[in-house]
Design a protein around this motif. Structure first.
Motif, short mmCIF file in Angstrom:
data_model
loop_
_atom_site.label_atom_id
_atom_site.label_comp_id
_atom_site.label_asym_id
_atom_site.label_seq_id
_atom_site.Cartn_x
_atom_site.Cartn_y
_atom_site.Cartn_z
N TYR A 1 -1.87 -15.90 -4.73
CA TYR A 1 -1.08 -16.19 -4.41
C TYR A 1 0.05 -16.98 -3.56
O TYR A 1 0.56 -16.20 -4.16
N VAL A 2 0.05 -17.52 -3.08
CA VAL A 2 1.18 -18.01 -1.68
C VAL A 2 1.27 -19.31 -2.07
O VAL A 2 0.53 -20.11 -2.30
N LEU A 3 2.33 -19.97 -0.83
CA LEU A 3 2.90 -21.17 -0.63
C LEU A 3 2.88 -21.05 0.44
O LEU A 3 3.92 -19.95 1.38
N PRO A 4 1.61 -21.09 1.36
CA PRO A 4 2.28 -21.45 3.03
C PRO A 4 3.50 -22.36 3.23
O PRO A 4 3.59 -21.68 4.57
N CYS A 5 3.78 -22.59 2.36
CA CYS A 5 5.41 -23.72 3.30
C CYS A 5 7.00 -22.71 3.63
O CYS A 5 7.09 -22.89 4.42
N VAL A 6 6.15 -21.59 2.15
CA VAL A 6 7.46 -20.98 2.17
C VAL A 6 7.10 -19.31 2.95
O VAL A 6 7.99 -18.46 3.06
N ALA A 7 5.93 -19.01 3.22
CA ALA A 7 5.45 -17.23 3.60
C ALA A 7 5.03 -17.35 4.44
O ALA A 7 4.75 -18.48 5.51
N TYR A 8 5.70 -15.88 4.82
CA TYR A 8 5.68 -15.67 6.47
C TYR A 8 4.40 -14.34 6.94
O TYR A 8 5.00 -13.94 5.58
N ARG B 1 4.37 -27.01 -5.38
CA ARG B 1 3.22 -26.24 -5.26
C ARG B 1 2.15 -26.75 -4.58
O ARG B 1 0.98 -26.90 -4.99
N THR B 2 1.94 -27.83 -4.28
CA THR B 2 1.37 -28.38 -3.64
C THR B 2 0.50 -27.65 -2.41
O THR B 2 -1.17 -27.98 -2.95
N CYS B 3 0.96 -27.01 -2.14
CA CYS B 3 0.30 -26.39 -0.22
C CYS B 3 -0.29 -25.00 -0.88
O CYS B 3 -1.25 -24.19 -0.85
N PHE B 4 -0.42 -24.72 -3.06
CA PHE B 4 -0.17 -23.23 -3.25
C PHE B 4 -2.37 -23.12 -2.91
O PHE B 4 -2.76 -23.64 -3.19
N SER B 5 -1.82 -22.25 -2.45
CA SER B 5 -3.33 -21.15 -1.98
C SER B 5 -3.17 -20.12 -2.08
O SER B 5 -2.69 -18.37 -2.63
N LYS B 6 -4.65 -19.48 -2.14
CA LYS B 6 -5.13 -17.90 -2.56
C LYS B 6 -5.13 -17.70 -1.54
O LYS B 6 -6.06 -17.82 -0.23
N LEU B 7 -4.42 -16.36 -0.61
CA LEU B 7 -4.41 -15.14 0.40
C LEU B 7 -5.52 -14.72 0.23
O LEU B 7 -5.62 -13.35 -0.46
N GLU B 8 -6.82 -14.74 0.43
CA GLU B 8 -7.91 -13.82 0.83
C GLU B 8 -7.48 -12.51 1.23
O GLU B 8 -8.33 -11.53 0.47
N SER B 9 -6.66 -12.72 2.12
CA SER B 9 -6.60 -10.74 2.91
C SER B 9 -5.45 -11.33 3.72
O SER B 9 -4.73 -12.28 4.31
N GLY B 10 -4.43 -10.37 4.04
CA GLY B 10 -3.62 -10.27 5.23
C GLY B 10 -1.75 -9.38 3.90
O GLY B 10 -2.43 -9.68 2.32
#
Length: 98
Positions: free
Chosen positions: A79-86, A50-59
Protein backbone atom coordinates in the motif's frame (compact mmCIF):
# COMPACT_ATOMS: atom_id res chain seq x y z
CA UNK A 1 12.53 17.76 -0.19
CA UNK A 2 15.44 16.98 -2.50
CA UNK A 3 15.56 18.42 -5.99
CA UNK A 4 15.81 15.95 -8.86
CA UNK A 5 18.04 17.74 -11.36
CA UNK A 6 17.41 15.13 -14.05
CA UNK A 7 13.83 13.95 -13.57
CA UNK A 8 12.83 10.68 -15.15
CA UNK A 9 9.44 10.10 -16.69
CA UNK A 10 7.82 6.76 -15.96
CA UNK A 11 4.52 5.36 -17.13
CA UNK A 12 1.74 5.12 -14.60
CA UNK A 13 -1.57 3.30 -14.76
CA UNK A 14 -4.55 4.03 -12.53
CA UNK A 15 -6.95 1.14 -12.03
CA UNK A 16 -9.60 -0.06 -12.38
CA UNK A 17 -9.73 1.50 -15.86
CA UNK A 18 -5.98 1.35 -16.64
CA UNK A 19 -5.92 5.11 -17.23
CA UNK A 20 -2.39 6.00 -18.26
CA UNK A 21 -0.44 9.01 -16.96
CA UNK A 22 3.12 10.32 -17.00
CA UNK A 23 4.71 9.64 -13.60
CA UNK A 24 7.57 12.07 -13.03
CA UNK A 25 10.30 11.08 -10.56
CA UNK A 26 10.51 14.59 -9.12
CA UNK A 27 6.90 14.91 -7.99
CA UNK A 28 4.38 12.83 -6.02
CA UNK A 29 2.22 10.38 -7.94
CA UNK A 30 -0.95 12.27 -7.04
CA UNK A 31 0.34 15.41 -8.76
CA UNK A 32 1.29 13.42 -11.87
CA UNK A 33 -2.13 11.77 -11.97
CA UNK A 34 -3.89 15.12 -11.69
CA UNK A 35 -1.73 16.59 -14.45
CA UNK A 36 -2.79 13.59 -16.55
CA UNK A 37 -6.47 14.38 -16.00
CA UNK A 38 -7.10 11.63 -13.44
CA UNK A 39 -9.37 12.61 -10.56
CA UNK A 40 -7.94 10.59 -7.64
CA UNK A 41 -9.44 10.96 -4.14
CA UNK A 42 -7.26 13.20 -1.97
CA UNK A 43 -7.46 15.68 0.87
CA UNK A 44 -4.45 16.58 3.04
CA UNK A 45 -1.62 16.02 0.52
CA UNK A 46 0.88 15.40 3.30
CA UNK A 47 0.43 11.69 4.07
CA UNK A 48 -1.78 11.91 7.16
CA UNK A 49 -5.46 11.69 6.14
CA UNK A 50 -5.10 8.50 4.02
CA UNK A 51 -7.81 9.59 1.59
CA UNK A 52 -5.58 8.61 -1.36
CA UNK A 53 -4.64 5.21 0.22
CA UNK A 54 -3.87 2.91 -2.72
CA UNK A 55 -2.50 -0.50 -3.59
CA UNK A 56 0.71 -0.45 -5.60
CA UNK A 57 0.00 -3.37 -7.93
CA UNK A 58 3.40 -3.06 -9.62
CA UNK A 59 6.43 -0.81 -9.53
CA UNK A 60 8.42 0.93 -6.82
CA UNK A 61 8.06 4.23 -4.98
CA UNK A 62 10.10 6.22 -2.50
CA UNK A 63 9.16 8.73 0.19
CA UNK A 64 10.87 11.96 1.13
CA UNK A 65 9.26 12.04 4.57
CA UNK A 66 10.15 9.72 7.42
CA UNK A 67 6.60 8.69 8.31
CA UNK A 68 4.29 8.55 5.30
CA UNK A 69 1.17 7.57 7.26
CA UNK A 70 1.43 3.83 6.60
CA UNK A 71 2.04 0.98 9.01
CA UNK A 72 4.95 -1.39 8.39
CA UNK A 73 2.41 -4.09 7.51
CA UNK A 74 0.66 -1.86 4.97
CA UNK A 75 3.99 -1.05 3.32
CA UNK A 76 4.84 -4.77 3.23
CA UNK A 77 1.46 -5.50 1.63
CA UNK A 78 2.16 -2.93 -1.10
CA UNK A 79 0.00 0.00 0.00
CA UNK A 80 1.09 3.56 -0.75
CA UNK A 81 -0.05 7.15 -0.30
CA UNK A 82 0.24 8.75 -3.77
CA UNK A 83 0.19 12.26 -2.28
CA UNK A 84 3.70 11.69 -0.87
CA UNK A 85 4.97 8.72 -2.94
CA UNK A 86 7.48 9.39 -5.72
CA UNK A 87 7.86 6.83 -8.53
CA UNK A 88 11.13 4.95 -9.01
CA UNK A 89 9.82 2.88 -11.93
CA UNK A 90 6.69 2.40 -14.00
CA UNK A 91 3.76 1.99 -11.60
CA UNK A 92 0.25 0.57 -11.50
CA UNK A 93 -2.07 1.84 -8.74
CA UNK A 94 -5.46 0.66 -7.62
CA UNK A 95 -7.54 2.89 -5.33
CA UNK A 96 -8.02 1.12 -2.02
CA UNK A 97 -9.94 3.83 -0.14
CA UNK A 98 -12.33 3.06 2.63
Amino acid sequence: MSVDKNPTIFTGFAEPDARQFDAWSHQPLLMSMEQGGIDWPSSCRNGTCRTCFSKLESGQVRYEIEWPGLSAEEKEDGYVLPCVAYPCSDVRLDYAGF
